[in-house]
Enzyme design. Sequence first.
Site, mmCIF file in Angstrom:
data_model
loop_
_atom_site.group_PDB
_atom_site.id
_atom_site.type_symbol
_atom_site.label_atom_id
_atom_site.label_comp_id
_atom_site.label_asym_id
_atom_site.label_seq_id
_atom_site.Cartn_x
_atom_site.Cartn_y
_atom_site.Cartn_z
ATOM 1 N N PHE A 86 0.803 -1.217 0.000
ATOM 2 C CA PHE A 86 0.000 0.000 0.000
ATOM 3 C C PHE A 86 0.840 1.273 0.000
ATOM 4 O O PHE A 86 0.433 2.307 0.502
ATOM 5 C CB PHE A 86 -0.994 -0.010 1.178
ATOM 6 N N GLY A 106 -5.167 1.202 -9.237
ATOM 7 C CA GLY A 106 -4.788 0.884 -7.859
ATOM 8 C C GLY A 106 -5.307 1.851 -6.815
ATOM 9 O O GLY A 106 -5.633 1.463 -5.704
ATOM 10 N N GLU A 107 -5.362 3.120 -7.119
ATOM 11 C CA GLU A 107 -5.709 4.097 -6.087
ATOM 12 C C GLU A 107 -7.058 4.781 -6.310
ATOM 13 O O GLU A 107 -7.649 5.284 -5.362
ATOM 14 C CB GLU A 107 -4.621 5.180 -5.965
ATOM 15 N N ILE A 135 -10.434 -2.303 -18.616
ATOM 16 C CA ILE A 135 -10.172 -3.162 -17.453
ATOM 17 C C ILE A 135 -9.560 -4.466 -17.958
ATOM 18 O O ILE A 135 -10.106 -5.139 -18.825
ATOM 19 C CB ILE A 135 -11.484 -3.422 -16.685
ATOM 20 N N GLY A 139 -5.038 2.902 -15.169
ATOM 21 C CA GLY A 139 -4.541 2.771 -13.790
ATOM 22 C C GLY A 139 -5.677 2.705 -12.802
ATOM 23 O O GLY A 139 -6.581 3.534 -12.824
#
Lengths: 329, 737, 206
Positions: free
Chosen positions: B241, B703-704, B628, B701
């Site tokens: 993380f 992840g966040e 995706i 992207g």
Amino acid sequence: MNLFQYVRPAEQKTAIAAVAAEPTARFLGGGTNLLDLMKRHIMQPEKLVDVTRLPLKGITQQGNIIRIGALTRNTEIAEDKTILQNLPLLAMAINAGASAQIRNMATTGGNLLQRTRCPYFYDTAMPCNKREPGTGCGALEGFNRMHAIFGFSDKCIAVNPSDMNVALRALDATVVVNGPKGERKIPIADFHRLPGDTPEKDTNLDKNELITAVTIPISPFSKNAYYLKVRDRNSYAFALVSVAAALNMDGNTIKEARLAMGGVAHKPWRLTDAETFLKSKTATEENFQQAAQIAFQGAKAFKHNQYKLKLGPNTIVQALSVASGLKSV
Amino acid sequence: MGDDIKMAGQPLSRVDGKLKVTGAAKYAAEYIIPNLAYGVLASGAIARGRIKSIDTAAAEKAPGVIAIITHLNAPKPPGYFGGKESSDPRTEGGEYRVFYNDVILYSGQPVALAIADTFERARYAASLVKVQYVKEPPQTDMLSNMDKAVVPKESDPDYNRGDKNAFDNAAFTFEQEYQTQLQVHNPMEPHAAIAVWEGADAITVYNKTQSSPIAQEDIAKAWKLQKENVHIVSKFVGGAFGGASRVWPEEMAATIGAKKIGRPLKVVFNRDQLFNMVGYRPQSLQKIKLGADKDGKLIGIHHEAYGNTSTYEQFTANMTSLTQALYACDNVSTLYRLVPLDVSTPCWTRAPGEAPGSFALESALDELSYTLKIDPLELRKRNYAAQNPDTKQPWSTKFLNECYERGAAQFGWEKRNPQPRSTTNGNWLIGYGMATGIYGAWRAPSSARAVLNSDGTLVVQSATADVGVGTATIMSQIAADATGIPVEKIKFELGDSRLPPAIGQFGSLTTTSVGSAVNDACVALRQKAIEYLKKSQSSLQNTPVENFAFGDGKIKTKDDAVSISYADLLQQQHLPSIEVTVDSKGSEEADKYSSYSYNATFVEVGVHALTNQLKVNRVVSAIDAGKIMNKKTARSQVYGSVTWGIGMALTEESVIDDRYGRWMVKDLADYHVPVNADIPAIEVLFIDKSDDILTPIGAKGLGEIGIVGVAAAIANAVYHATGKRVRDLPITPDKLV
Amino acid sequence: MNEQEPFCPNESRRSFLKKSTVITAVALTPAAAINAANNHWDEHIAAAIENVSLSVEINGTRHTMDIDPRTSLLDLLRENLHLTGTKKGCDYGQCGACTVHVNGERVLSCLTLAATTDGSKVTTIEGLANGDELHPMQAAFIKHDGFQCGYCTPGQIMSAVACIREGHASSRDQIREYMSGNICRCGAYPNIVDAIEEVQKGGQKV
């Protein structure tokens, strides 16, 4: 963790003698609290006497008394038919604590002896009169969000973290212990201590005494009982406050009430004045509000736990409302 | 790309799933090394001052002890102890150097390393080290040290566009302060390192890292070794993380200790040490000022943010950047400051600036919506930015409106009664809240190698990492599409510094960067295969490249005249394997555009009217992250982001006792990571439209983006439920009393 | 070893080494030990003497050994036996990553002294599958993506199997509550609930 001697006697007598022989020796039950404290060098016994294979397990009913062997695991109590039928409050309280894995391990005796979760007690670099008498209380003017509002002293403001103990207090349990001087019975009210000038002592159990059982009278509170725990997440967290409420009802009238709280004092806190008030009252929100106000007379908060003065009474009202059937969860 | 059904996008189960469910996946501390010794770090008791003396006599005499290392006897890594500046170019200042000298910079700082032949003995020996200190009063309270705030050296300067005084002309202005807490990564796997010296000038380190190339570079610099003599192995990472994106004291202590004893050494942090020795999300104070006309059009936005850092290093995570790009507003100003305190340096934490920044901005928008009596979703739509309002560049792609529409429809937003405290379910007050999320989409240079074997199997390699998102699975899917080789015959290797260098796993960069590199390597590989094919079959000499197709492990001509498996081709050519290594980076065309991922998060909460118990009842997260790559792992990633958002909003907080500068919440009983019972049904909607400008594979992207805005959406829902606005996280029951 | 069989070797040896006079020592101890005690090596000698003998069945294989009494079941598995599938997350009983079955019940191996498992049967994640054939719960975790980083996964799976066996998987809410002792920082909870629900409803033997 310091080096210790591990022994596992087959008999109670031998086990008690083994602990008595060594000043720092400790009985080892489920280990869920003791091992944790040993890993952090908060407790450093030089001998562990494993009592888990002594024949002190099981739940039996003798007349009007339910007897729970001291080595009965928490899960076993929470799932036991006799308990669920007669003492549902106890099952609810146990299930509100810890996790399934820990409840599989934790013993009744060990849960009674569970030590505080005060972060100053848990940090050997910090002052704590309970861990190291004379060093001061770190929480008094420190981070005291989780701390006591009743019965504290200027030496210690820690709380007892157990849920089971709160239910046992409400249910007038008796702790049966055996030691070098023989067996004795300690009412739950006298088992845990207030900190006073000796916060290092959590209970009135002698070091060489082994808890062998808990006995609980069957009382007419099983139908209207509720344990409510308010915490920072929905499971697996210690209580901000908790309330054990049990009512003996006749229709809408309360014949007798039992109320105890967790997360508010160094011992499970019985609310006897509120109980007295509720006697013969009808189950109304107004009466519950009044009972909660009475219960909180004399409560005193610190910098970070002021919220308990409001959250506590609200939790009492909600617990009584659910227990009486006035309201849903 | 292949003609058959595309693998990218398929909800393929993880290629390493079996290793993980059987316990066979090996994490840093789990390598079996002969003659391994165990090191346990002893933590310091004070936050500021000096070590007066250290008594190691009892520890040294304890059974099984091999060595007790302190600043007095530690071998000196020449580049680490001699270096004036941080070896990490991403932070400003001097990094914390373990066992460097007697200066105490933060509470819990390692003061000794006890090394013994077993873990039990090392742990006990560490407890026997007795340290005397010269104490100085620490400063750890950010709010009482605001006068010490400094302009960060390594961050965007103060930002201003349009007229700073535009608020004067606004029909409505709104101003408020928000605070976010110390949030700790707390991955389930503790940071660990095993250091194995191979002679004086070569070392292998098994560690937990999001970037084996960064760890390699930092350790090489510290010991002044040839980079290729430092071998980093980090095949499986048990969550990170952001917290494993630089080298920490456990890695350096392991290399120092192993050097001292001439024996392989393992050092693993205790859980309490993980709270402030491997970074954390700094706390923040943010001030937002909004100006709007009566229709809700934003006239001005001012966002200022303060975060804490250590006294020795500047960690920056600009919380105001998103404010510059999110809404169409002509007049925007932001500033960002750091407050140095006697604490350890913070570290990147999932959406480092955006998660706390969006809490402030998106809470403020919500507050403004009530003032203006405009639906919060409608208010955001009215300020939709059709181009980047800062750079005026076009978006490469932006499907935020689709997120709003689809998310709102799925959630049933139209049923929301605008009045706070108007909806109940029994004793529970019900509230709806929403927020927007934005996170920059980037592509960093990365390399990949593709090796085609004569048995038809493909090995693809890159020195990236997998902290759990499913890198190997996604990369295998990308490689399958590029080569036409079935996924079962593809192996993706990562987590080793000897593989082709690539960006680490952070910044939502892996799929865009490494995925593109894998695609490029596989495209180059198939070109090479075509060349061999052309060489072998003269009839194909003049067939243009675009007339070839790839599928089922074969190269074909589109007219099906020729079809040959890769395996047969290589065997015919007597080639054991063919391989290509490609360095890949973004196009110049992409630089003309502005790229972001977006989300709209919708949340329903329940707050108990009497006890203030809080429950998130359901979440809808609508996400535009480009194409995706794997709908199964992608959905899981968003579950994780939302769970993090719930933790940030409601349960997680560490607390420092400022009298001692000591972290008092430092275990998983007191620091409340959400448990299963806290997490409701989460519906994830992917817009799933390719961004072909940013990357050849269409990804932006992921992840966040899923966490950005979640805390605000929850806080907004809590306000809607209760009529009480909580502006400092987390929203625990006591704050609603 | 049966339930009642005691373990009391060297009952008084340690305190004796630390506190007894040399005279008493002569009667009971080898000369080397007396010498050691006199030279303040008592801790070293005590360490050797105080090892605990342990016989435990792990995944169907009996292991008999002498161990440091401080060894947790978790460290025994990971460090002594190299069964690293069982994970150390917090080591304080606060995360569930170390969950194993002892005599069929889920417990935390980090808070279990290995010595206390003498005579017990321990099952870890390595012992769950039937050879190459995954346990239904393992297969369901893969199918439903019940993990990301995989570190909490062995504990989750051991806990999930027990959760069904205990009868605590009759609804999604009950699964959530009874799986709350296993923290997943990656946030795979909804998938974990899906996996358990499917296995429970599938009625396979777990």
